[in-house]
Design an enzyme around this catalytic site. Structure first.
Site, mmCIF file in Angstrom:
data_model
loop_
_atom_site.group_PDB
_atom_site.id
_atom_site.type_symbol
_atom_site.label_atom_id
_atom_site.label_comp_id
_atom_site.label_asym_id
_atom_site.label_seq_id
_atom_site.Cartn_x
_atom_site.Cartn_y
_atom_site.Cartn_z
ATOM 1 N N ASN A 7 49.334 78.486 22.091
ATOM 2 C CA ASN A 7 50.637 78.663 22.053
ATOM 3 C C ASN A 7 51.328 78.174 23.320
ATOM 4 O O ASN A 7 51.409 78.653 24.196
ATOM 5 C CB ASN A 7 50.837 80.230 22.061
ATOM 6 C CG ASN A 7 52.304 80.741 21.938
ATOM 7 O OD1 ASN A 7 53.250 79.892 21.741
ATOM 8 N ND2 ASN A 7 52.520 81.916 22.196
ATOM 9 N N LYS A 9 54.654 78.162 23.640
ATOM 10 C CA LYS A 9 55.796 78.857 24.031
ATOM 11 C C LYS A 9 57.161 77.818 24.191
ATOM 12 O O LYS A 9 56.941 76.905 23.421
ATOM 13 C CB LYS A 9 55.668 79.916 25.059
ATOM 14 C CG LYS A 9 54.522 80.863 25.140
ATOM 15 C CD LYS A 9 54.267 81.678 26.074
ATOM 16 C CE LYS A 9 53.013 82.667 26.003
ATOM 17 N NZ LYS A 9 52.893 83.718 26.759
ATOM 18 N N HIS A 89 54.334 87.839 17.789
ATOM 19 C CA HIS A 89 53.884 87.759 19.080
ATOM 20 C C HIS A 89 54.721 88.738 19.993
ATOM 21 O O HIS A 89 56.064 89.105 19.625
ATOM 22 C CB HIS A 89 54.420 86.236 19.690
ATOM 23 C CG HIS A 89 53.865 86.129 21.046
ATOM 24 N ND1 HIS A 89 54.317 86.244 21.902
ATOM 25 C CD2 HIS A 89 52.782 85.427 21.448
ATOM 26 C CE1 HIS A 89 53.557 85.989 23.097
ATOM 27 N NE2 HIS A 89 52.601 85.593 22.858
ATOM 28 N N GLU A 91 56.262 88.623 22.760
ATOM 29 C CA GLU A 91 57.550 87.877 23.085
ATOM 30 C C GLU A 91 58.830 87.969 22.127
ATOM 31 O O GLU A 91 59.783 88.162 22.470
ATOM 32 C CB GLU A 91 57.660 86.599 23.822
ATOM 33 C CG GLU A 91 56.901 86.576 25.112
ATOM 34 C CD GLU A 91 55.780 85.539 25.332
ATOM 35 O OE1 GLU A 91 56.292 84.304 24.990
ATOM 36 O OE2 GLU A 91 55.004 85.602 26.304
ATOM 37 N N GLU A 156 46.557 91.065 21.496
ATOM 38 C CA GLU A 156 47.065 90.469 22.965
ATOM 39 C C GLU A 156 47.468 91.830 23.510
ATOM 40 O O GLU A 156 48.806 92.042 23.408
ATOM 41 C CB GLU A 156 48.037 89.634 22.541
ATOM 42 C CG GLU A 156 47.625 88.483 21.932
ATOM 43 C CD GLU A 156 48.428 87.401 22.318
ATOM 44 O OE1 GLU A 156 47.966 86.127 22.975
ATOM 45 O OE2 GLU A 156 49.804 87.127 21.961
ATOM 46 N N GLY A 162 50.108 86.639 30.406
ATOM 47 C CA GLY A 162 50.738 85.818 31.584
ATOM 48 C C GLY A 162 50.636 86.503 32.773
ATOM 49 O O GLY A 162 51.327 86.247 33.814
ATOM 50 N N SER A 192 45.694 85.781 29.079
ATOM 51 C CA SER A 192 45.080 85.241 30.506
ATOM 52 C C SER A 192 43.822 84.527 30.190
ATOM 53 O O SER A 192 42.949 84.595 31.206
ATOM 54 C CB SER A 192 45.022 86.540 31.466
ATOM 55 O OG SER A 192 46.338 86.517 31.890
HETATM 56 C C1 PEP Z 1 50.196 84.594 24.622
HETATM 57 O O1 PEP Z 1 51.419 84.601 24.960
HETATM 58 O O2 PEP Z 1 49.654 84.391 23.372
HETATM 59 C C2 PEP Z 1 49.118 84.274 25.703
HETATM 60 C C3 PEP Z 1 47.976 84.626 25.610
HETATM 61 O O3 PEP Z 1 49.512 83.936 27.051
HETATM 62 P P1 PEP Z 1 48.526 83.657 28.448
HETATM 63 O O4 PEP Z 1 47.336 83.185 27.985
HETATM 64 O O5 PEP Z 1 49.353 82.833 29.395
HETATM 65 O O6 PEP Z 1 48.259 84.860 29.105
#
Ligand code: PEP
Length: 226
Positions: A7, A9, A89, A91, A156, A162, A192
């Site tokens: 992703n 973003k 998601h 966000e 998630e 993040g 992460s």
């Molecule tokens: C995400 O936002 O879907 C995500 C998993 O981000 P990160 O891998 O940077 O934690």
């Protein structure tokens, strides 16, 4: 078959996304048993005709086309032959106010059009510590069709996205078992994930959704390679 999804973003512009996709696609001839997805920024969407990579949309409005300023719709995805979408998601939920109801409406719209739907769920630290985590996750999936053949459920946890704080193997296993008791859909983990922890996580669940470590071809390739 493990699912590896990146992703982007709001990172990488159109030029760098195209460079990334061409470069990654050319390195994947010897990779098997992996389904690889990239969700670029909307303005970086291109024709979905790579050899090894499937392109998806990070978001789209639940309409064919029309008066929805600032949004793209089905019409725009069809132009690029895109049949995969990320919905719910954290966000989108937390920064743009998308409720379970809105996410479920999007789900239904794209389900009717046979999209591969990556549907995200995940608890905050506060919910985890309240002891009501499973109840909360159950409520996040209560409005969507868990028997939908083209569903991928992405777990998630918000505290892992993040933050560099990846969930422990036993935490992922617990949620994996719980979600598998609700659906036959593949369950993937995000939060992460990087080239160091990916292979352990891939041993526990059906795939990974990767944010920041997907932005460089080298690190994403290491994750794919496993
Ligand atoms: C995400 O936002 O879907 C995500 C998993 O981000 P990160 O891998 O940077 O934690």
């Amino acid at each position: 078959m493990k699912i590896i999804a990146g992703n982007f973003k709001s990172n990488l512009n159109r030029k760098s996304t195209i460079g990334f996709l061409k470069s990654l696609d050319s390195t994947l001839d010897n990779i098997s048993n992996k389904e690889i997805y990239i969700f670029p920024a909307t303005s970086s969407l291109v024709e979905n005709n790579f050899k090894h990579i499937i392109l998806g949309a990070q978001n789209a409005h639940y309409a064919e086309s029309g008066a929805f300023t600032g949004e793209i719709t089905l019409h725009h995805l069809e132009e690029f032959n895109i049949k995969t979408i990320l919905i719910a998601h954290s966000e989108r939920r937390n920064l743009f106010g998308e409720s379970d109801e809105i996410c479920a409406t999007k789900f239904d719209f794209f389900k009717e059009r046979d999209f591969r739907i990556f549907y995200c769920i995940g608890e905050s630290l506060e919910v985890r510590e309240s002891g009501k985590m499973l109840e909360f996750l159950d409520s996040q999936i209560s409005k969507i069709d868990l028997d939908y053949q083209n569903l991928v459920l992405a777990y998630e946890p918000l505290w892992a996205i993040g933050t560099g704080r990846v969930a422990k193997a036993e935490q992922i296993s617990e949620i994996y078992r719980f979600l598998k008791s609700r659906t036959n859909a593949p369950i993937i983990y995000g939060g992460s994930v990087n080239e160091k922890n990916a292979s352990e996580i891939l041993g526990i669940c059906d795939g990974v959704l990767v944010g920041s470590a997907s932005l460089k071809v080298e690190s994403f390739y290491e994750i794919i390679k496993g």
